[in-house]
Design an enzyme around this catalytic site. Sequence first.
Site, PDB file in Angstrom:
ATOM      1  N   ASN A 210       0.809  -1.156  -0.157  1.00 20.16           N
ATOM      2  CA  ASN A 210       0.227   0.053  -0.158  1.00 20.16           C
ATOM      3  C   ASN A 210       1.017   1.277   0.036  1.00 20.16           C
ATOM      4  OD1 ASN A 210       0.647  -0.781   2.706  1.00 20.16           O
ATOM      5  ND2 ASN A 210      -1.196   0.125   3.621  1.00 20.16           N
TER       6      ASN A 210
ATOM      7  N   GLU B  59       0.351   5.164   0.686  1.00 20.51           N
ATOM      8  CA  GLU B  59      -0.862   6.023   0.993  1.00 20.51           C
ATOM      9  C   GLU B  59      -0.368   7.433   0.873  1.00 20.51           C
ATOM     10  OE1 GLU B  59      -1.130   5.420   5.359  1.00 20.51           O
ATOM     11  OE2 GLU B  59      -2.346   3.647   5.121  1.00 20.51           O
ATOM     12  N   ASN B  60      -1.050   8.557   0.902  1.00 18.30           N
ATOM     13  CA  ASN B  60      -0.928   9.918   0.397  1.00 18.30           C
ATOM     14  C   ASN B  60      -1.578  10.839   1.282  1.00 18.30           C
ATOM     15  OD1 ASN B  60      -1.646  12.268  -1.234  1.00 18.30           O
ATOM     16  ND2 ASN B  60      -0.366  10.897  -2.654  1.00 18.30           N
TER      17      ASN B  60
ATOM     18  N   TYR C 283      -5.603  11.623   1.404  1.00 14.82           N
ATOM     19  CA  TYR C 283      -5.954  10.384   1.774  1.00 14.82           C
ATOM     20  C   TYR C 283      -6.539   9.497   0.797  1.00 14.82           C
ATOM     21  CZ  TYR C 283      -5.094  11.637   6.772  1.00 14.82           C
ATOM     22  OH  TYR C 283      -4.591  12.017   8.274  1.00 14.82           O
TER      23      TYR C 283
ATOM     24  N   GLU D 136      -2.754  -4.554  -3.246  1.00 15.25           N
ATOM     25  CA  GLU D 136      -3.334  -5.575  -4.535  1.00 15.25           C
ATOM     26  C   GLU D 136      -3.231  -4.750  -5.653  1.00 15.25           C
ATOM     27  OE1 GLU D 136      -4.963  -4.826  -1.868  1.00 15.25           O
ATOM     28  OE2 GLU D 136      -6.001  -6.551  -1.007  1.00 15.25           O
TER      29      GLU D 136
ATOM     30  N   CYS E 172      -9.796  -5.586   0.280  1.00 17.81           N
ATOM     31  CA  CYS E 172     -11.161  -4.342   0.425  1.00 17.81           C
ATOM     32  C   CYS E 172     -11.986  -4.937  -0.827  1.00 17.81           C
ATOM     33  CB  CYS E 172     -10.767  -3.009   0.508  1.00 17.81           C
ATOM     34  SG  CYS E 172     -10.181  -2.432  -1.205  1.00 17.81           S
TER      35      CYS E 172
ATOM     36  N   CYS F 126     -10.623  -3.721  -4.044  1.00 19.39           N
ATOM     37  CA  CYS F 126      -9.587  -4.735  -4.549  1.00 19.39           C
ATOM     38  C   CYS F 126     -10.222  -6.067  -4.993  1.00 19.39           C
ATOM     39  CB  CYS F 126      -8.644  -4.886  -3.510  1.00 19.39           C
ATOM     40  SG  CYS F 126      -7.237  -3.417  -3.486  1.00 19.39           S
TER      41      CYS F 126
HETATM   42  N1  THU Z   1      -5.203  -1.804   2.334  1.00 23.21           N
HETATM   43  C1  THU Z   1      -4.744  -2.585   1.435  1.00 23.21           C
HETATM   44  O1  THU Z   1      -3.541  -2.417   0.929  1.00 23.21           O
HETATM   45  N2  THU Z   1      -5.503  -3.685   0.963  1.00 23.21           N
HETATM   46  C2  THU Z   1      -6.595  -3.932   1.350  1.00 23.21           C
HETATM   47  O2  THU Z   1      -7.177  -4.927   0.566  1.00 23.21           O
HETATM   48  C3  THU Z   1      -7.272  -3.407   2.598  1.00 23.21           C
HETATM   49  C4  THU Z   1      -6.572  -2.215   2.752  1.00 23.21           C
HETATM   50  C5  THU Z   1      -4.655  -0.509   2.660  1.00 23.21           C
HETATM   51  C6  THU Z   1      -5.180   0.710   2.551  1.00 23.21           C
HETATM   52  C7  THU Z   1      -4.685   1.553   3.601  1.00 23.21           C
HETATM   53  O3  THU Z   1      -3.262   2.038   3.154  1.00 23.21           O
HETATM   54  C8  THU Z   1      -4.271   0.734   4.910  1.00 23.21           C
HETATM   55  O4  THU Z   1      -4.396  -0.596   4.149  1.00 23.21           O
HETATM   56  C9  THU Z   1      -5.584   0.931   5.927  1.00 23.21           C
HETATM   57  O5  THU Z   1      -6.706   0.927   5.303  1.00 23.21           O
END
Ligand code: THU
Length: 142
Positions: free
Chosen positions: A52, A54-55, A58, A65, A96, A99
């Site tokens: 992941n 992030e930025n 948000y 994934e 999620c 994804c």
């Molecule tokens: N996150 C993922 O990378 N994959 C998922 O399927 C669930 C969530 C990340 C997004 C965010 O950076 C962090 O987990 C918290 O939600």
Amino acid sequence: MQAADSERAGDGLTALFEAARAVRAQAHAPYSRFRVGAALRDDRGGVHAGCNVENAAYPVGTCAEAGAIAAMVASGGRRIAAILVCGDGVGLVTPCGACRQRIREFAGPDTPIHAAGPDGVARTFTLAELLPESFGPETLGE
Ligand code: THU
């Protein structure tokens, strides 16, 4: 042996887990502090990983994934044989909703999706279990 059974039996599963665990360490997650790694095998046997990212704005952040899928596509792959997601959460870390749909684009209903914690795979699902009655390329006649 079906692909899902083969994965459960361990063929290549350790390699996917190790790839996801390694890339998880590279996650850019200063806001949630929730690091996620994903690794997938394409139908040519190639392994692609992502974390992941992030930025500060948000919603612009991307999931692990998405990174793994982008790496597969960039290398010429178009089919996910298996995917593993690795995180350290309360309970299972499964993909999620967005994804699940991203995986759907390149996978079929029986494609195994492994949910792993830092110590290994906790559960294995099929895509159809996580995204039943899904919308996909075939719906558009592709
Ligand atoms: N996150 C993922 O990378 N994959 C998922 O399927 C669930 C969530 C990340 C997004 C965010 O950076 C962090 O987990 C918290 O939600």
